[in-house]
Write an enzyme that holds these catalytic residues in place. Structure first.
Site, mmCIF file in Angstrom:
data_model
loop_
_atom_site.group_PDB
_atom_site.id
_atom_site.type_symbol
_atom_site.label_atom_id
_atom_site.label_comp_id
_atom_site.label_asym_id
_atom_site.label_seq_id
_atom_site.Cartn_x
_atom_site.Cartn_y
_atom_site.Cartn_z
ATOM 1 N N ALA A 14 -8.115 -30.170 -33.899
ATOM 2 C CA ALA A 14 -7.221 -29.676 -34.957
ATOM 3 C C ALA A 14 -5.790 -29.557 -34.450
ATOM 4 C CB ALA A 14 -7.717 -28.312 -35.465
ATOM 5 N N GLU A 33 -2.260 -24.159 -25.111
ATOM 6 C CA GLU A 33 -3.702 -24.296 -24.851
ATOM 7 C C GLU A 33 -4.084 -23.386 -23.692
ATOM 8 O OE1 GLU A 33 -6.596 -25.810 -26.040
ATOM 9 O OE2 GLU A 33 -7.430 -24.778 -24.287
ATOM 10 N N ARG A 107 -16.425 -36.365 -27.751
ATOM 11 C CA ARG A 107 -15.280 -35.542 -28.176
ATOM 12 C C ARG A 107 -14.106 -35.721 -27.212
ATOM 13 N NH1 ARG A 107 -13.284 -30.571 -26.662
ATOM 14 N NH2 ARG A 107 -12.207 -29.369 -28.279
ATOM 15 N N TYR A 210 -27.321 -40.997 -31.042
ATOM 16 C CA TYR A 210 -26.499 -42.196 -31.250
ATOM 17 C C TYR A 210 -25.852 -42.625 -29.940
ATOM 18 C CZ TYR A 210 -22.972 -38.499 -32.217
ATOM 19 O OH TYR A 210 -22.183 -37.380 -32.189
ATOM 20 N N ASP A 290 -11.806 -25.236 -37.172
ATOM 21 C CA ASP A 290 -12.884 -24.253 -37.031
ATOM 22 C C ASP A 290 -12.374 -22.821 -37.155
ATOM 23 O OD1 ASP A 290 -14.760 -26.214 -36.717
ATOM 24 O OD2 ASP A 290 -15.441 -25.578 -34.735
HETATM 25 C C1 LIG Z 1 -23.742 -29.685 -32.376
HETATM 26 C C2 LIG Z 1 -22.448 -30.052 -33.036
HETATM 27 C C3 LIG Z 1 -22.252 -31.356 -33.481
HETATM 28 C C4 LIG Z 1 -21.067 -31.698 -34.143
HETATM 29 N N1 LIG Z 1 -20.931 -32.983 -34.600
HETATM 30 C C5 LIG Z 1 -19.823 -33.302 -35.316
HETATM 31 C C6 LIG Z 1 -19.643 -34.627 -35.823
HETATM 32 O O1 LIG Z 1 -20.475 -35.512 -35.607
HETATM 33 N N2 LIG Z 1 -18.528 -34.908 -36.564
HETATM 34 C C7 LIG Z 1 -17.579 -33.948 -36.803
HETATM 35 O O2 LIG Z 1 -16.590 -34.251 -37.502
HETATM 36 N N3 LIG Z 1 -17.709 -32.680 -36.314
HETATM 37 C C8 LIG Z 1 -18.787 -32.340 -35.577
HETATM 38 N N4 LIG Z 1 -18.921 -31.087 -35.068
HETATM 39 C C9 LIG Z 1 -17.871 -30.080 -35.329
HETATM 40 C C10 LIG Z 1 -16.660 -30.231 -34.419
HETATM 41 O O3 LIG Z 1 -17.047 -30.304 -33.059
HETATM 42 C C11 LIG Z 1 -15.707 -29.044 -34.619
HETATM 43 O O4 LIG Z 1 -15.590 -28.744 -35.979
HETATM 44 C C12 LIG Z 1 -14.322 -29.392 -34.086
HETATM 45 O O5 LIG Z 1 -14.394 -29.743 -32.724
HETATM 46 C C13 LIG Z 1 -13.372 -28.195 -34.262
HETATM 47 O O6 LIG Z 1 -12.127 -28.511 -33.699
HETATM 48 P P1 LIG Z 1 -11.006 -27.395 -33.564
HETATM 49 O O7 LIG Z 1 -9.839 -28.078 -32.922
HETATM 50 O O8 LIG Z 1 -10.815 -26.663 -34.843
HETATM 51 O O9 LIG Z 1 -11.590 -26.307 -32.553
HETATM 52 P P2 LIG Z 1 -11.941 -26.449 -31.008
HETATM 53 O O10 LIG Z 1 -12.391 -27.804 -30.687
HETATM 54 O O11 LIG Z 1 -12.814 -25.288 -30.690
HETATM 55 O O12 LIG Z 1 -10.535 -26.256 -30.259
HETATM 56 C C14 LIG Z 1 -9.915 -25.000 -30.096
HETATM 57 C C15 LIG Z 1 -8.959 -25.092 -28.917
HETATM 58 O O13 LIG Z 1 -8.202 -23.877 -28.865
HETATM 59 C C16 LIG Z 1 -8.161 -23.392 -27.529
HETATM 60 N N5 LIG Z 1 -7.971 -21.938 -27.620
HETATM 61 C C17 LIG Z 1 -8.848 -21.023 -28.080
HETATM 62 N N6 LIG Z 1 -8.313 -19.779 -28.040
HETATM 63 C C18 LIG Z 1 -7.050 -19.935 -27.546
HETATM 64 C C19 LIG Z 1 -5.981 -19.009 -27.275
HETATM 65 N N7 LIG Z 1 -6.118 -17.691 -27.498
HETATM 66 N N8 LIG Z 1 -4.820 -19.500 -26.773
HETATM 67 C C20 LIG Z 1 -4.677 -20.843 -26.533
HETATM 68 N N9 LIG Z 1 -5.654 -21.750 -26.753
HETATM 69 C C21 LIG Z 1 -6.822 -21.296 -27.275
HETATM 70 C C22 LIG Z 1 -9.513 -23.812 -26.958
HETATM 71 O O14 LIG Z 1 -9.497 -23.847 -25.540
HETATM 72 C C23 LIG Z 1 -9.690 -25.206 -27.583
HETATM 73 O O15 LIG Z 1 -9.086 -26.217 -26.798
HETATM 74 C C24 LIG Z 1 -20.057 -30.722 -34.352
HETATM 75 C C25 LIG Z 1 -20.237 -29.427 -33.873
HETATM 76 C C26 LIG Z 1 -21.407 -29.090 -33.204
HETATM 77 C C27 LIG Z 1 -21.568 -27.686 -32.677
#
Ligand SMILES: Cc1cc2nc3c(=O)[nH]c(=O)nc-3n(C[C@H](O)[C@H](O)[C@H](O)COP(=O)(O)OP(=O)(O)OC[C@H]3O[C@@H](n4cnc5c(N)ncnc54)[C@H](O)[C@@H]3O)c2cc1C
Length: 387
Positions: A14, A33, A107, A210, A290
């Site tokens: 994101a 980060e 990922r 996969y 998320d």
């Molecule tokens: C089993 C499983 C299978 C999945 N398969 C799929 C799929 O096939 N296709 C799909 O689209 N999605 C899939 N997902 C969902 C997907 O992995 C997540 O929705 C997505 O990675 C979320 O991304 P994000 O950037 O919002 O959060 P995150 O990837 O959690 O990134 C958050 C970032 O913020 C950082 N952070 C946290 N707190 C702080 C702070 N206080 N200060 C600074 N940095 C901070 C963390 O270190 C991290 O780098 C799957 C999830 C799971 C659990």
């Protein structure tokens, strides 16, 4: 007057997508980060056409296409008999029907491609080892001495920025656990098809497999109901958790049960959801990905929703509205979309984990649905253009 600068907390899918999306409109971004380096956290991801379309607009898709695999179909197969139940064509069909590719990758591969684009972009600056907690404004000012008109919380399911947004949602344990691991291609059993995403379905459980071309291996995710070990994202499974895995799948086809028994270092992921609550404070803070709406992976859309969110938010903020107008406008459109996708995931959970007579009925219904008709059901997800 459009804003000139944004602070983004989190360099996951994101956060990095948001940085590229804002930079596209000439808005500078500082990304904070907490990790000291972006490591290979996570496992496989399916990237559907609604997300790859955005990645193409951001100039990241070509790097992914060079390394990812484009499976020919997403197949539903009985986990107890290995009998094929139905399939949705993807591969070339996805490009033709939805105008963008369907790829599978690790990922870390996606994160690296996004990171490379961020590093090339003079408007984006990534700060590693830069946790942002408690007093957000003070934490940011201490690191960069800049003032940010907008702070984007892309900090995942355990978001800290949520605490600064009155009425923000809270994470809830879904009652489901995912075990994730990869298997080297040389170790992949011959019954596992290498040209497709296979979802094996069983009572209260399912398993998705996969290929990961860039790792010369296979991604396996097994999902079942279970207990939570607390706040963790990527915990190596303990003996008790491994035992839970094998006991949940022991009625499955022996070959799958054996694959799970021999799983090399499975990671144990309690699945949390983030649902009702506000995503912005009406002024200068907003959630994406998320942090706003973590959902269970039954529709494989969590990362895709994060990518769409980031692109839409930047368009809204750069589109001539004031922040007090742009943030609610973003939340309204994205909440509706995320809720629909979440509902589809819940439907999939019901169908995938069905037991007894419902399972028999499901198998009959699926056997009557031609692949094209199952694909048509997904037009609203995969054919969607985030704007
Ligand atoms: C089993 C499983 C299978 C999945 N398969 C799929 C799929 O096939 N296709 C799909 O689209 N999605 C899939 N997902 C969902 C997907 O992995 C997540 O929705 C997505 O990675 C979320 O991304 P994000 O950037 O919002 O959060 P995150 O990837 O959690 O990134 C958050 C970032 O913020 C950082 N952070 C946290 N707190 C702080 C702070 N206080 N200060 C600074 N940095 C901070 C963390 O270190 C991290 O780098 C799957 C999830 C799971 C659990």
């Amino acid at each position: 007057m459009p804003i000139e600068r944004v602070a983004i907390i989190g360099a996951g899918v994101a956060g990095l997508t948001a940085a590229l999306s804002f930079a596209r409109h000439g808005i500078a971004c500082d990304i904070f980060e907490e990790a000291a380096e972006l490591m290979e956290v996570g496992a496989g991801l399916q990237i559907s056409p609604n997300a790859s379309r955005v990645l193409a607009r951001l100039g990241v898709l070509a790097a992914l296409e060079a390394v990812w695999a484009e499976p020919e179909r997403v197949a539903l197969v009985s986990g107890t008999s290995l009998r094929p139940l139905a399939h949705v064509p993807v591969g070339r069909f996805a490009r033709e029907r939805w105008g963008a590719p369907y790829g599978v990758l690790h990922r870390a591969t996606l994160q690296k491609a996004l990171l490379a684009a961020v590093e090339r972009n003079p408007l984006c600056t990534l700060h590693l080892d830069a946790p942002v907690r408690d007093d957000v404004h003070q934490a940011l000012a201490e690191m960069t001495h800049k003032d940010y008109p907008l702070i984007v919380g892309a900090d995942g399911v355990w978001s800290n920025l949520r605490a600064a947004i009155p009425g923000a949602p809270e994470p809830d344990f879904s009652g489901n656990i995912a075990w994730r691991f990869t298997v080297a291609r040389s170790e992949v059993p011959t019954w596992l098809a290498t040209n497709q995403v296979t979802a094996f379905l069983g009572p209260s459980t399912h398993l998705v497999a996969y290929p990961l071309k860039e790792m010369d291996g296979f991604n396996i995710v097994a999902i079942a109901s279970g207990l939570t070990p607390g706040q963790t994202w990527d915990a190596e499974a303990s003996d008790a958790q491994r035992h839970m895995l094998t006991s949940q799948f022991h009625r499955w086809d022996r070959r799958i049960a054996d694959l799970l028994k021999q799983a090399p270092n499975p990671t144990f992921w309690p699945l949390y959801e983030v649902s009702a609550g506000r995503w912005h404070n009406g002024r200068d803070k907003v959630l994406i990905g998320d942090a706003a709406h973590a959902m269970m992976p039954f529709a494989a859309q969590g990362a895709a929703m994060a990518i769409e969110d980031a692109f839409v938010l930047a368009n809204r903020v750069a589109g001539g509205l004031s922040l007090t107008e742009a943030l609610p406008a973003y939340e309204t459109v994205r909440r509706e979309r995320a809720a629909k996708v979440r509902a589809r995931g819940l439907f999939n959970r019901f169908a995938y984990h069905a037991r007894g007579p419902i399972r028999l009925g499901r198998d009959i219904v699926l056997s009557l649905r031609p692949p094209q008709s199952l694909a048509a059901d997904l037009d609203w997800i995969y054919g969607f253009t985030a704007e």
